[in-house]
Structures are given as structure tokens and as C-alpha cells.
Design a protein around this motif. Sequence first.
Motif, PDB file in Angstrom:
ATOM      1  N   LEU B 216       0.839  -1.197   0.000  1.00 31.33           N
ATOM      2  CA  LEU B 216       0.000   0.000   0.000  1.00 31.33           C
ATOM      3  C   LEU B 216       0.876   1.249   0.000  1.00 31.33           C
ATOM      4  CD1 LEU B 216      -3.033   0.915   0.313  1.00 31.33           C
ATOM      5  CD2 LEU B 216      -2.514   1.202   2.723  1.00 31.33           C
ATOM      6  N   GLY B 217       1.939   1.208   0.778  1.00 32.93           N
ATOM      7  CA  GLY B 217       2.868   2.334   0.843  1.00 32.93           C
ATOM      8  C   GLY B 217       3.543   2.600  -0.487  1.00 32.93           C
ATOM      9  N   ALA B 218       3.875   1.531  -1.203  1.00 28.76           N
ATOM     10  CA  ALA B 218       4.495   1.675  -2.523  1.00 28.76           C
ATOM     11  C   ALA B 218       3.516   2.316  -3.501  1.00 28.76           C
ATOM     12  CB  ALA B 218       4.948   0.310  -3.032  1.00 28.76           C
ATOM     13  N   LEU B 219       2.246   1.920  -3.395  1.00 27.32           N
ATOM     14  CA  LEU B 219       1.206   2.492  -4.248  1.00 27.32           C
ATOM     15  C   LEU B 219       1.023   3.979  -3.921  1.00 27.32           C
ATOM     16  CD1 LEU B 219      -1.108   2.134  -6.309  1.00 27.32           C
ATOM     17  CD2 LEU B 219      -2.544   1.301  -4.449  1.00 27.32           C
ATOM     18  N   GLN B 220       1.043   4.275  -2.632  1.00 32.40           N
ATOM     19  CA  GLN B 220       0.904   5.654  -2.157  1.00 32.40           C
ATOM     20  C   GLN B 220       2.055   6.517  -2.683  1.00 32.40           C
ATOM     21  OE1 GLN B 220       0.641   5.620   2.105  1.00 32.40           O
ATOM     22  NE2 GLN B 220      -0.549   7.489   2.181  1.00 32.40           N
ATOM     23  N   ASP B 221       3.246   5.945  -2.663  1.00 30.78           N
ATOM     24  CA  ASP B 221       4.438   6.648  -3.153  1.00 30.78           C
ATOM     25  C   ASP B 221       4.308   6.953  -4.645  1.00 30.78           C
ATOM     26  OD1 ASP B 221       7.814   6.180  -3.806  1.00 30.78           O
ATOM     27  OD2 ASP B 221       7.098   7.580  -2.273  1.00 30.78           O
ATOM     28  N   LYS B 222       3.784   5.977  -5.377  1.00 26.30           N
ATOM     29  CA  LYS B 222       3.592   6.128  -6.827  1.00 26.30           C
ATOM     30  C   LYS B 222       2.615   7.273  -7.116  1.00 26.30           C
ATOM     31  CE  LYS B 222       3.356   2.514 -10.365  1.00 26.30           C
ATOM     32  NZ  LYS B 222       2.954   1.112 -10.572  1.00 26.30           N
ATOM     33  N   VAL B 223       1.521   7.298  -6.375  1.00 26.86           N
ATOM     34  CA  VAL B 223       0.501   8.345  -6.541  1.00 26.86           C
ATOM     35  C   VAL B 223       1.100   9.706  -6.194  1.00 26.86           C
ATOM     36  CG1 VAL B 223      -1.681   9.242  -5.596  1.00 26.86           C
ATOM     37  CG2 VAL B 223      -1.477   6.815  -6.179  1.00 26.86           C
ATOM     38  N   GLU B 224       1.868   9.734  -5.121  1.00 25.68           N
ATOM     39  CA  GLU B 224       2.480  10.998  -4.675  1.00 25.68           C
ATOM     40  C   GLU B 224       3.472  11.511  -5.715  1.00 25.68           C
ATOM     41  OE1 GLU B 224       4.104  12.698  -0.426  1.00 25.68           O
ATOM     42  OE2 GLU B 224       4.915  10.795  -1.153  1.00 25.68           O
ATOM     43  N   GLN B 225       4.258  10.617  -6.307  1.00 25.26           N
ATOM     44  CA  GLN B 225       5.231  11.011  -7.333  1.00 25.26           C
ATOM     45  C   GLN B 225       4.523  11.627  -8.531  1.00 25.26           C
ATOM     46  OE1 GLN B 225       8.634  10.929  -7.018  1.00 25.26           O
ATOM     47  NE2 GLN B 225       8.224  10.213  -4.959  1.00 25.26           N
ATOM     48  N   LEU B 226       3.393  11.017  -8.923  1.00 25.88           N
ATOM     49  CA  LEU B 226       2.631  11.532 -10.060  1.00 25.88           C
ATOM     50  C   LEU B 226       2.036  12.901  -9.749  1.00 25.88           C
ATOM     51  CD1 LEU B 226       0.700   8.488 -11.620  1.00 25.88           C
ATOM     52  CD2 LEU B 226       2.255  10.057 -12.793  1.00 25.88           C
ATOM     53  N   LYS B 227       1.530  13.050  -8.525  1.00 28.96           N
ATOM     54  CA  LYS B 227       0.943  14.333  -8.114  1.00 28.96           C
ATOM     55  C   LYS B 227       2.005  15.421  -8.114  1.00 28.96           C
ATOM     56  CE  LYS B 227      -2.954  12.834  -5.303  1.00 28.96           C
ATOM     57  NZ  LYS B 227      -3.489  12.615  -3.929  1.00 28.96           N
ATOM     58  N   LEU B 228       3.197  15.070  -7.624  1.00 31.75           N
ATOM     59  CA  LEU B 228       4.306  16.041  -7.596  1.00 31.75           C
ATOM     60  C   LEU B 228       4.715  16.430  -9.008  1.00 31.75           C
ATOM     61  CD1 LEU B 228       6.571  14.616  -4.735  1.00 31.75           C
ATOM     62  CD2 LEU B 228       5.440  16.826  -4.740  1.00 31.75           C
ATOM     63  N   LYS B 229       4.634  15.482  -9.894  1.00 35.77           N
ATOM     64  CA  LYS B 229       5.010  15.719 -11.296  1.00 35.77           C
ATOM     65  C   LYS B 229       4.051  16.739 -11.902  1.00 35.77           C
ATOM     66  CE  LYS B 229       5.586  12.950 -15.473  1.00 35.77           C
ATOM     67  NZ  LYS B 229       5.332  11.608 -16.034  1.00 35.77           N
ATOM     68  N   PHE B 230       2.763  16.627 -11.586  1.00 38.05           N
ATOM     69  CA  PHE B 230       1.774  17.557 -12.128  1.00 38.05           C
ATOM     70  C   PHE B 230       1.879  18.928 -11.483  1.00 38.05           C
ATOM     71  CE2 PHE B 230      -0.268  15.170 -15.212  1.00 38.05           C
ATOM     72  CZ  PHE B 230      -0.580  13.904 -14.764  1.00 38.05           C
TER      73      PHE B 230
END
Lengths: 56, 232
Positions: B216-230
Motif C-alpha cells: 500500500l505504501g508503494a502504491l501511495q508513493d507512486k501516486v504521490e510522485q505523479l501528483k508532484l510531477k503535475f
Amino acid sequence: MFYLLQEGPAQTTSYFIAGYAVIFGVMALYLVSLIVRRRNLTQDLETLQELEKSQS
Amino acid sequence: MDKKPGLLTILDGVTILLLLVAIGMVFFFAPVEAVMGLVQKVFYFHVASAWVGMLGFLVAAVAGVVYLVKGDRKWDILGLAAVEIGLAFTFIATVTGSIWARPIWNTWWTWDPRLTTTTIMLLIYAAYLMLRSGMEDPDRRARFGAVYAIVGFLSVPLTFFSARLFRTIHPVVIGTNQPGAQGGFDMTGDMLLVFFFSLFTFTIIFVDLLWHRARLGALQDKVEQLKLKFNA
């Protein structure tokens, strides 16, 4: 001599039930929170990936 | 999204089976203690929960050290997962302890060394989660988490040994009870079997939950990276 007066173990059934209710209840709540969080993150990821696709 | 590993599915099945067996052993196999009655049976999962709590905090401390050395954020994800699970099970141990204490010590709570140090430990790791959630930069948050988990771990051996070093009414399972301890009992062979099986089962539960929470944490990290990218 006092042990002869003892009528058996103390009646503590309600505390036993309460204890296990807490154990199973908290574990179940934590599991549910994991499931809900995974579902929400999956939806967020799908949305962000679609957005990324539309921008590229 | 990453597919759930087959090994994790097997582990889920094994965990559920072990828990069902442990419950059966506690409810039907373990004898009723002669003085305390049924409430003594809370002890099996109370101690096992406390063990998982401390194990979680240990894993978090080790993950913190490895993160500081390697800088790979997967160790931060593991540390966060371990703290969260540790906190949940320490909470279970604290509340079940209080429930047991009511009929045995005639009080829901006392500022006994074991109870006090456990509460402090609980608050330390609750603060870990709260402070982390206030940090936006992932690398800064990971560094903070690592150092905090390492330093916070000092509370764990203090909690464990408090019932052996200080005057306390909290009974000890392994070792000699303090003179003022109340609620201690000698375990029969049946009780010992259930006790150790419960400890084993809860260890497997911890590993299973840790794996799930880390994913779940890895998924959360992935989402956060994408949000930061935007947002960049």
C-alpha cells in the motif's frame, strides 16, 4: 484451609468477551482501513495515469 | 497496478488458518485458570499483541538505519508500515490489559511502571505518524522518520524491562515476579502450548500485514510522485 471455601474460578466471562471483542474489532478495523485506502489510491492512480496520457 | 504476488496469497491463507487454530486453542483447549477464571485467557492474545507491537517498532528502527545508509525510500515505506502495525497492536495490548486488570486488580488503570512506559511508547509512535503527515517533501519526511524510529526505539526495551527492573504489580510471564505483582500464575503445559502458538501466529499475522501495508505504501508513493510531477 481457605481454599476449601473457594467456590471455583471467579466469574469473569464478560471481561473475557470484552477483551476478545477489542482484539477482533481493532484488527478488523485495521483491515478495513487497508482495503479502503488501497481502493482510494487505486482510483487516484488511474485518474492520474489518464491525465498523464491525455497530456502527453 | 501491481498484481498481488502468489506468495502473499498463500501467506494470507496460512495466516487465516493459524489464527483460526489459535482462537480454537484459546477458546476450547486452554484450561480455565483456577482463580481468575475466563478473563485469564485474554492473556494469550494480549501478550502476543504486545510482542507484535514491539516487533513492529524494532523493524521500523532497523528500516530507519538501512534507509539512512542506503537512501532507498522503500525502507522508509517499510518503516512506516511497521510503525502503523506496531501501534495498532500496542493499542490492542493496552486496552486488553486494562480489561483484564479490572476484575484482577480491581481497577481499569494504574500508573504502574509497565503501564506508564507502554503509554509513553504508544504516544511516541502516535506522534511519529502525526509528525510525518505534516511533512510534504518525501525525502525530508523519510529522513525524519528514520531518525525518529531509531531514537523512539529506546522506549521499547524500557517498556519490556520495566516490569523486571521497577516495583510493579504487572506480572511477568518469563522470569520472576516482583513481590508486589498481582495476577501472576504458573502456566501448565497446555497453557504454555497455547501461549507460544499464539506468539507464533501473531508473528505471522505481523509479517502478512507488513507485506500488505508495504505494498500500500508503494502504491501511495507512486501516486504521490505523479501528483508532484503535475504540480511541478
